[in-house]
Motif scaffolding. Structure first.
Motif, short mmCIF file in Angstrom:
data_model
loop_
_atom_site.label_atom_id
_atom_site.label_comp_id
_atom_site.label_asym_id
_atom_site.label_seq_id
_atom_site.Cartn_x
_atom_site.Cartn_y
_atom_site.Cartn_z
N GLY A 45 0.80 -1.21 0.00
CA GLY A 45 0.00 0.00 0.00
C GLY A 45 0.84 1.27 0.00
O GLY A 45 0.54 2.23 -0.71
N CYS A 48 3.13 1.27 -3.48
CA CYS A 48 2.36 1.35 -4.73
C CYS A 48 1.21 2.35 -4.65
O CYS A 48 0.25 2.24 -5.41
N LYS A 49 1.30 3.30 -3.74
CA LYS A 49 0.18 4.21 -3.50
C LYS A 49 -0.25 4.95 -4.78
O LYS A 49 -1.44 5.03 -5.07
N ASN A 52 -2.02 2.56 -7.18
CA ASN A 52 -3.33 2.19 -6.64
C ASN A 52 -4.34 3.33 -6.80
O ASN A 52 -5.50 3.09 -7.15
N VAL A 75 -0.37 -1.88 -11.22
CA VAL A 75 -0.49 -2.23 -9.80
C VAL A 75 0.13 -3.61 -9.56
O VAL A 75 0.87 -3.81 -8.59
#
Length: 155
Positions: A45, A48-49, A52, A75
């Motif tokens: 999280g 890869c914010k 995402n 993603v």
């Protein structure tokens, strides 16, 4: 009366009858089970914010699954990248944590000790901090508490 017939379907490898069009970039699957994914979830999280958020914005603008395939592939690539980095830099800690989750019904509170070791290693080697979204500001995160309400032994 029924008769027995040999099932040849299991012998032949599966071939997708509807492959993706060439405009959609191919990407390998993440290739892990639920326990390693849950162990790495907060790091995925954080790492890869941006990907995402792009994917979620794409899904919000159009609910057609085909519309956001490129964002979804980004993603997946990002998640694969961070899991590979975890394996390269913190393999022992990562393995201990996800195996603990696997053996304890995927419950985080049962695996706080290996989680602390994993969090420390990931911070030192990758610079990522585990932060739970929506946690109260100014209070310690649940995984940082020294005397949590829930533990391996319930009173």
């Amino acid at each position: 009366m029924t008769s027995w017939t040999k099932n040849d379907a299991a012998v032949a490898p599966y071939v997708d009858p509807t492959p993706l069009p060439p405009s959609i970039p191919s990407v390998e699957e993440v290739g892990t089970t639920s326990a390693p994914l849950k162990s790495a979830a907060f790091f995925i999280g954080a790492y890869c914010k941006d990907f995402n958020e792009d994917f979620m914005l794409c899904k919000a603008e159009n609910r057609n699954p085909e519309h956001c395939l490129k964002e979804g592939r980004k993603v997946t690539r990002c998640a694969t990248d961070i899991i590979n980095k975890l394996r390269e830099n913190c393999l022992a800690e990562f393995d201990k944590h996800w195996q603990c989750l696997e053996n304890n019904n995927q419950q985080y509170y049962m695996c706080r000790k290996p989680e602390r070791a994993l969090n420390k290693c990931v911070f030192e080697k990758l610079g990522l901090v585990k932060a739970i979204p929506g946690s109260p500001q100014g209070q310690p995160q649940i995984h940082e508490k020294s005397n949590p309400i829930f533990g391996a032994m319930q009173k």
